[in-house]
Design a protein around this motif. Structure first.
Motif, PDB file in Angstrom:
ATOM      1  N   GLY A  81       0.782  -1.230   0.000  1.00 25.69           N
ATOM      2  CA  GLY A  81       0.000   0.000   0.000  1.00 25.69           C
ATOM      3  C   GLY A  81       0.811   1.276   0.000  1.00 25.69           C
ATOM      4  N   PHE A  82       2.143   1.181   0.097  1.00 30.04           N
ATOM      5  CA  PHE A  82       2.984   2.377   0.117  1.00 30.04           C
ATOM      6  C   PHE A  82       3.032   3.042  -1.257  1.00 30.04           C
ATOM      7  CE2 PHE A  82       4.147   1.341   4.237  1.00 30.04           C
ATOM      8  CZ  PHE A  82       5.220   2.074   4.728  1.00 30.04           C
ATOM      9  N   ASP A  83       3.190   4.355  -1.265  1.00 24.20           N
ATOM     10  CA  ASP A  83       3.480   5.078  -2.496  1.00 24.20           C
ATOM     11  C   ASP A  83       4.952   4.901  -2.862  1.00 24.20           C
ATOM     12  OD1 ASP A  83       0.870   6.145  -2.730  1.00 24.20           O
ATOM     13  OD2 ASP A  83       1.361   7.689  -1.254  1.00 24.20           O
ATOM     14  N   ASP A  84       5.313   5.311  -4.089  1.00 20.48           N
ATOM     15  CA  ASP A  84       6.716   5.206  -4.510  1.00 20.48           C
ATOM     16  C   ASP A  84       7.630   6.076  -3.651  1.00 20.48           C
ATOM     17  OD1 ASP A  84       5.966   3.482  -6.520  1.00 20.48           O
ATOM     18  OD2 ASP A  84       5.774   5.069  -8.022  1.00 20.48           O
ATOM     19  N   GLU A  85       7.111   7.184  -3.187  1.00 20.47           N
ATOM     20  CA  GLU A  85       7.840   8.064  -2.273  1.00 20.47           C
ATOM     21  C   GLU A  85       6.965   8.315  -1.054  1.00 20.47           C
ATOM     22  OE1 GLU A  85       8.678  11.606  -4.464  1.00 20.47           O
ATOM     23  OE2 GLU A  85      10.293  10.684  -5.638  1.00 20.47           O
ATOM     24  N   PHE A  86       7.583   8.399   0.111  1.00 20.94           N
ATOM     25  CA  PHE A  86       6.833   8.655   1.336  1.00 20.94           C
ATOM     26  C   PHE A  86       7.737   9.412   2.313  1.00 20.94           C
ATOM     27  CE2 PHE A  86       8.986   4.644   1.714  1.00 20.94           C
ATOM     28  CZ  PHE A  86       9.444   4.586   3.024  1.00 20.94           C
ATOM     29  N   TYR A  87       7.126   9.971   3.345  1.00 21.23           N
ATOM     30  CA  TYR A  87       7.855  10.855   4.258  1.00 21.23           C
ATOM     31  C   TYR A  87       7.920  10.272   5.665  1.00 21.23           C
ATOM     32  CZ  TYR A  87       7.846  14.389   0.633  1.00 21.23           C
ATOM     33  OH  TYR A  87       8.050  15.073  -0.529  1.00 21.23           O
ATOM     34  N   VAL A  88       9.029  10.556   6.342  1.00 14.94           N
ATOM     35  CA  VAL A  88       9.265  10.052   7.695  1.00 14.94           C
ATOM     36  C   VAL A  88       9.979  11.125   8.513  1.00 14.94           C
ATOM     37  CG1 VAL A  88      10.401   8.271   9.095  1.00 14.94           C
ATOM     38  CG2 VAL A  88       9.502   7.688   6.827  1.00 14.94           C
ATOM     39  N   PRO A  89       9.555  11.378   9.754  1.00 11.82           N
ATOM     40  CA  PRO A  89      10.311  12.270  10.636  1.00 11.82           C
ATOM     41  C   PRO A  89      11.603  11.607  11.127  1.00 11.82           C
ATOM     42  CG  PRO A  89       8.010  12.083  11.331  1.00 11.82           C
ATOM     43  CD  PRO A  89       8.269  10.976  10.345  1.00 11.82           C
ATOM     44  N   HIS A  90      12.649  12.416  11.267  1.00 12.73           N
ATOM     45  CA  HIS A  90      13.894  11.973  11.888  1.00 12.73           C
ATOM     46  C   HIS A  90      14.320  13.021  12.906  1.00 12.73           C
ATOM     47  CE1 HIS A  90      15.226   8.580   9.205  1.00 12.73           C
ATOM     48  NE2 HIS A  90      14.308   9.142   8.427  1.00 12.73           N
ATOM     49  N   LYS A  97       2.838  14.910   6.800  1.00  7.88           N
ATOM     50  CA  LYS A  97       3.041  14.196   5.543  1.00  7.88           C
ATOM     51  C   LYS A  97       3.259  12.693   5.745  1.00  7.88           C
ATOM     52  CE  LYS A  97       5.639  18.151   3.650  1.00  7.88           C
ATOM     53  NZ  LYS A  97       6.937  18.559   3.062  1.00  7.88           N
ATOM     54  N   TRP A  98       3.306  12.250   6.990  1.00  5.70           N
ATOM     55  CA  TRP A  98       3.760  10.882   7.256  1.00  5.70           C
ATOM     56  C   TRP A  98       2.706   9.983   7.907  1.00  5.70           C
ATOM     57  CZ3 TRP A  98       4.997  15.225  10.018  1.00  5.70           C
ATOM     58  CH2 TRP A  98       4.700  15.235  11.378  1.00  5.70           C
ATOM     59  N   ARG A  99       1.550  10.515   8.254  1.00  9.53           N
ATOM     60  CA  ARG A  99       0.587   9.746   9.045  1.00  9.53           C
ATOM     61  C   ARG A  99       0.094   8.484   8.321  1.00  9.53           C
ATOM     62  NH1 ARG A  99      -3.235  13.496   9.833  1.00  9.53           N
ATOM     63  NH2 ARG A  99      -2.483  14.209  11.861  1.00  9.53           N
ATOM     64  N   GLY A 100      -0.249   8.602   7.026  1.00 11.79           N
ATOM     65  CA  GLY A 100      -0.775   7.458   6.290  1.00 11.79           C
ATOM     66  C   GLY A 100       0.225   6.321   6.206  1.00 11.79           C
ATOM     67  N   HIS A 101       1.484   6.641   5.904  1.00  9.42           N
ATOM     68  CA  HIS A 101       2.482   5.597   5.775  1.00  9.42           C
ATOM     69  C   HIS A 101       2.896   5.034   7.127  1.00  9.42           C
ATOM     70  CE1 HIS A 101       2.677   7.329   1.736  1.00  9.42           C
ATOM     71  NE2 HIS A 101       3.021   6.113   1.380  1.00  9.42           N
ATOM     72  N   ALA A 102       2.813   5.836   8.173  1.00  6.45           N
ATOM     73  CA  ALA A 102       3.074   5.315   9.513  1.00  6.45           C
ATOM     74  C   ALA A 102       2.057   4.234   9.866  1.00  6.45           C
ATOM     75  CB  ALA A 102       3.033   6.444  10.537  1.00  6.45           C
ATOM     76  N   ASN A 103       0.787   4.501   9.587  1.00  6.03           N
ATOM     77  CA  ASN A 103      -0.246   3.504   9.859  1.00  6.03           C
ATOM     78  C   ASN A 103      -0.043   2.242   9.032  1.00  6.03           C
ATOM     79  OD1 ASN A 103      -2.517   4.393  11.798  1.00  6.03           O
ATOM     80  ND2 ASN A 103      -2.116   6.241  10.621  1.00  6.03           N
ATOM     81  N   LEU A 104       0.327   2.399   7.764  1.00 10.80           N
ATOM     82  CA  LEU A 104       0.594   1.225   6.926  1.00 10.80           C
ATOM     83  C   LEU A 104       1.779   0.420   7.449  1.00 10.80           C
ATOM     84  CD1 LEU A 104       0.130   2.588   3.299  1.00 10.80           C
ATOM     85  CD2 LEU A 104      -1.188   0.754   4.379  1.00 10.80           C
ATOM     86  N   LEU A 105       2.836   1.105   7.869  1.00  7.31           N
ATOM     87  CA  LEU A 105       4.026   0.416   8.361  1.00  7.31           C
ATOM     88  C   LEU A 105       3.688  -0.491   9.536  1.00  7.31           C
ATOM     89  CD1 LEU A 105       7.155   0.062   8.392  1.00  7.31           C
ATOM     90  CD2 LEU A 105       7.203   1.998   9.996  1.00  7.31           C
TER      91      LEU A 105
END
Length: 305
Positions: A182-191, A276-284
């Motif tokens: 379900g991930f997009d080709d690019e996604f964002y993550v906090p560091h 920018k990262w909430r959707g991919h965090a949930n998928l992860l």
């Protein structure tokens, strides 16, 4: 996901206000199913905040999950009430003979200290080794990721000239891996870290697979043992205002800190962050629970060993 957690845990009422379904232990006892058992070793200083962030992300699938909170017994936290620690946290000796479907080990504010000089390092090494025979799959986050890669595979960490701080664009190296379903080709993550591990060191170790990275922030996800271990250098679990809180805290202390990159609207702290990262965090987290915990763990949890 109905999460089976103590009814008095502060996260319960907060997450209910966000319309997140949290089942306390009194409700869960009425369901005739075996829940997934997840243990969280929380090494972060603001433990209630970290608990809430992780529980929020573990709430996104239809499985029942039972959470145990674990602390380093050789370290006394300074930023969490002792009453909270006594009520909700266990020492390792209390769970040593238990088995778990999944484990999460958080970051810790000790990254500029040599591993062997961290006051609870010996205990951490014991817990790392224990997880390999008592847990189906373990997520190592930020400092824990660096520490796990060092302990198991000898991967060194390196100090950065300045803090890696902000929200960065990442890419996927293996789109067929279920962790990226379900991930997009690019996604964002906090560091938010002062040290790094390097791609060239990961690629030297045949037992490690580099799954995701960023041009700006470097290595992001490393997998080992077919998904029994994931080493994650960023903070997908962060809530929208965590970087803002860290930024204002460091400013208030007079510490050298740059504006978090790619975070505030128009780079203006007064306008607040763009999430920018909430959707991919949930998928992860839901992909990890589904494909590497639920689908891999034995029905009789004692068979993990």
């Amino acid at each position: 996901m109905p999460l089976n957690i103590p009814a008095e845990l502060p996260a319960v009422e907060l997450l209910k206000t966000e319309n997140i379904f949290v089942m306390d232990d009194r409700q869960a006892s009425a369901q005739d199913i075996r829940p997934l058992r997840i243990v969280i070793l929380n090494l972060m200083p603001l433990k209630i905040t970290t608990e809430t962030d992780l529980i929020r992300l573990l709430s996104n699938t239809p499985l029942q999950v039972e959470i145990d909170l674990l602390k380093a017994s050789e370290h006394t936290p300074k930023n969490t009430p002792i009453e909270h620690m006594l009520a909700f946290y266990k020492d390792f000796d209390e769970i040593r003979d238990e088995t778990y479907d999944g484990m999460i080990i958080t970051g810790a504010p000790v990254e500029l200290i040599a591993y062997e000089e961290v006051d609870y390092w010996k205990e951490i090494e014991v817990i790392f080794d224990w997880a390999r025979s008592h847990v189906t799959s373990t997520l190592y986050i930020c400092w824990a990721a660096q520490a796990g890669l060092y302990h198991f595979y000898g991967v060194p960490k390196y100090s950065l000239p300045k803090k890696m701080f902000g929200v960065f664009r990442h890419t996927v190296n293996d789109s067929q891996n279920p962790i990226f379903r379900g991930f997009d080709d690019e996604f964002y993550v906090p560091h938010s870290r002062h040290t790094e591990i390097r791609k060239e060191d990961i690629l030297k170790v045949k037992d490690l697979t580099l799954l995701s990275e960023s041009e700006e922030s470097g290595v992001y996800i490393v997998m080992a043992r077919g998904g029994r271990e994931f080493f994650i250098t960023g903070h997908s679990e962060y809530s929208p205002l965590t970087l803002d809180t860290e930024y204002r805290r460091d400013l208030g202390k007079g510490l050298p800190i740059d504006l978090p990159r790619n975070y505030y609207l128009d780079d203006d702290p007064g306008k607040g962050p763009i999430v920018k990262w909430r959707g991919h965090a949930n998928l992860l987290f839901s992909n990890w629970l589904n494909y590497f915990v639920y689908q891999q763990t034995p029905y009789d949890i004692r068979d993990i060993r």
